[in-house]
Design a protein around this motif. Structure first.
Motif, short mmCIF file in Angstrom:
data_model
loop_
_atom_site.label_atom_id
_atom_site.label_comp_id
_atom_site.label_asym_id
_atom_site.label_seq_id
_atom_site.Cartn_x
_atom_site.Cartn_y
_atom_site.Cartn_z
N ASN A 320 0.86 -1.36 -0.14
CA ASN A 320 0.10 -0.12 -0.04
C ASN A 320 0.66 1.09 0.05
OD1 ASN A 320 -3.00 1.24 0.70
ND2 ASN A 320 -1.69 2.16 1.96
N ARG A 386 -0.32 -1.18 -7.77
CA ARG A 386 -1.61 -1.53 -7.29
C ARG A 386 -1.91 -3.02 -7.54
NH1 ARG A 386 -4.29 3.92 -10.22
NH2 ARG A 386 -4.50 5.15 -8.43
N TYR A 389 -0.45 -4.79 -4.80
CA TYR A 389 -1.20 -4.82 -3.50
C TYR A 389 -2.37 -5.87 -3.44
CZ TYR A 389 -4.70 -2.73 -0.18
OH TYR A 389 -5.48 -2.82 0.83
N GLU A 390 -3.05 -5.97 -4.48
CA GLU A 390 -4.53 -6.71 -4.94
C GLU A 390 -3.82 -8.26 -4.52
OE1 GLU A 390 -5.73 -5.89 -8.70
OE2 GLU A 390 -6.50 -4.10 -8.17
N GLU A 391 -2.71 -8.62 -5.02
CA GLU A 391 -2.04 -9.83 -4.71
C GLU A 391 -1.96 -10.22 -3.35
OE1 GLU A 391 1.54 -12.53 -5.98
OE2 GLU A 391 1.55 -10.48 -6.66
#
Length: 503
Positions: A320, A386, A389-391
């Motif tokens: 993040n 991004r 971060y999603e992973e």
């Protein structure tokens, strides 16, 4: 002209105030832990009676958070040999040493990242000999260029004003990575502690199996003598002798298989202790039943206990923060530089005030840099940040699900093993009684020797299965403590009279 000068000064003041006001403002998204689905209680705990305070002992359900040092949970087994092995493993295990080195690496990188919060200072001293061309002095090419020696003693300073929080986000990411490394170190430590306990109980289980086979070999040797006596008296045929010899040698072979497995297990334990197999030996010590009541607590407390979950959460926080770093690349960067010192044509005059020099601003380039075109580099970096971060969010949620499954697995194992060991103990008693009756009836000539063989095989299998269930029960207890993230206190052992190795 005076009005223009005043306006220019005003614009400079406004710009400087804006820079100072925005310095350190991070562009990273507000970090919030993602919601995870969790039940109010474990499925297996609902089927168990509630523990009384006396049964629970000093075992605590949860205390936030990863900063709390884990206790020596293996002491709940009240086994001095296990306590000593755990100490040896923590002193010499090489995987733990490597994990500690990785933690040092993370802390060093964190220190490097934090250095960007402060200005850099440097100093230098030395002479420079130079000669300029005639053309640079507006002379003809046939002229003589001047040459000189310059002595310099200077100090320089450089500082990046963190206008859009690039440095702050980088430091936040480094902090989270350091905390992740600390959690991973605790995860390696917990895994090592659990592996030592599991290997130790596996070794003792094999010792108990070996005892079972020692008793089986003794019984078959006695049976062979009895059969040979009856054969010499002409009461039976040679077939019974051959069968008795076969059963004896089979039992001896199976006993050797157990000894082979024990040697391999002992070697594995030696490596966990940081020793070569030749340096480690453990005396035989048959496993005794291990029954502990380990309260699992609330599912929500699992997120506080498990170091691997803490590591996954810190990985999210770092990802993040890196989004903020990628966003800051779209905005101007401001670097303040300056240097001051002395410069002279002779060393004797170097430190005279008349030789002082200074430079504010970069010698080459500009202080304020605004990116204009990079072919999509910054856009790609932001998209990558991004996606990472999603992973990490998905990995965190998956880790939580795996943690819940591991707790439920071991709770169900212990619940079912408790009843299974009791049932198996009855099977051991019944099969042992059947073998005694078969031997007595064979001595009286009421049954054929094949009935004795079947009864003794059944008794041997029952005794060995009972020992293996005891090993599974010990392993499941260790696995449950490991799945809960280690312990802070002690649990109370339950008393049991089960001891299948004595049948």
């Amino acid at each position: 002209m005076k009005v223009f000068a005043k306006n220019r000064m005003l614009l400079r003041s406004v710009w400087l105030a804006t820079v100072l006001a925005t310095a350190g403002c991070s562009l990273a998204p507000t970090y919030l832990k993602p919601n995870v689905s969790m039940p109010p209680a474990y499925k297996e705990e609902k089927t168990q009676p509630l523990l009384k305070p006396a049964e629970a002992g000093n075992w605590k359900t949860a205390e936030p958070s990863e900063d709390i040092a884990r206790g020596e949970w293996w002491r709940v087994f009240k086994d001095p040999a296990l306590n000593d092995l755990e100490r040896q493993a923590q002193d010499a295990n090489q995987n733990l040493v490597a994990a500690a080195a990785r933690l040092k690496e993370a802390r060093a990188l964190n220190q490097s990242a934090r250095s960007a919060l402060f200005p850099t200072l440097d100093a230098g001293f030395g002479p420079t000999r130079e000669k300029v061309s005639p053309a640079s002095q507006f002379q003809s090419d046939s002229g003589q260029g001047a040459s000189q020696t310059l002595w310099r003693a200077q100090a320089g300073v450089s500082y990046e004003v963190d206008i859009f929080g690039r440095v702050a986000s980088t430091v936040d990411a480094a902090d989270a990575e350091t905390q992740r490394s600390e959690a991973l170190f605790r995860s390696v430590l917990l895994a090592l502690q659990a592996d030592v306990a599991q290997n130790y109980f596996a070794l003792r289980q094999l010792d108990a199996e070996s005892d079972v086979y020692v008793r089986a070999v003794e019984l078959r040797e006695q049976a062979l003598k009895l059969v040979q006596q009856r054969y010499s008296m002409g009461d039976i045929s040679e077939l019974d002798v051959a069968r008795a010899e076969s059963e004896l040698e089979t039992a001896r072979s199976d006993a050797m298989t157990v000894q082979r497995l024990r040697a391999t297990s002992e070697h594995s334990l030696a490596v966990l202790l940081g020793k070569t197999p030749a340096e480690f030996a453990m005396a035989a010590n048959p496993l005794q039943p291990v029954i502990l009541r380990i309260p699992a607590g609330l599912p929500s407390s699992l997120l506080e206990r498990r170091p691997d979950i803490a590591a996954a959460e810190r990985s999210m926080a770092a990802a993040n923060a890196r989004i903020g770093v990628a966003k800051a690349a779209f905005f101007p960067s401001l670097t303040l530089t300056g240097s001051a010192g002395f410069e002279s044509g002779s060393l004797s005059n170097l430190f005279h005030w008349s030789s002082s020099t200074f430079l504010l601003g970069p010698l080459a380039g500009t202080a304020l840099n605004l990116p204009i075109f990079d072919g999509g580099l910054r856009k790609g970096n932001l998209a990558n940040a991004r996606a990472v971060y999603e992973e990490d969010v998905a990995n965190y949620r998956q880790q939580v699900l795996v943690a819940f499954r591991e707790v439920e697995d071991n709770l169900s194992d212990l619940r079912l093993l408790e009843g299974q060991t009791q049932t198996q103990a009855k099977a051991v008693g019944a099969s042992s009684r059947a073998a005694q009756l078969a031997r007595a009836q064979y001595t009286e000539g009421d049954v054929i020797y094949l009935s004795v063989i079947d009864a003794e095989r059944s008794a041997l299998q029952s005794r060995r299965a009972a020992v293996q269930l005891q090993g599974a029960q010990a392993a499941a207890t260790v696995n449950l403590i490991r799945a809960l993230g280690g312990g802070w206190g002690n649990a109370v052992p339950e008393k049991t009279a089960l001891n299948v190795t004595q049948h």
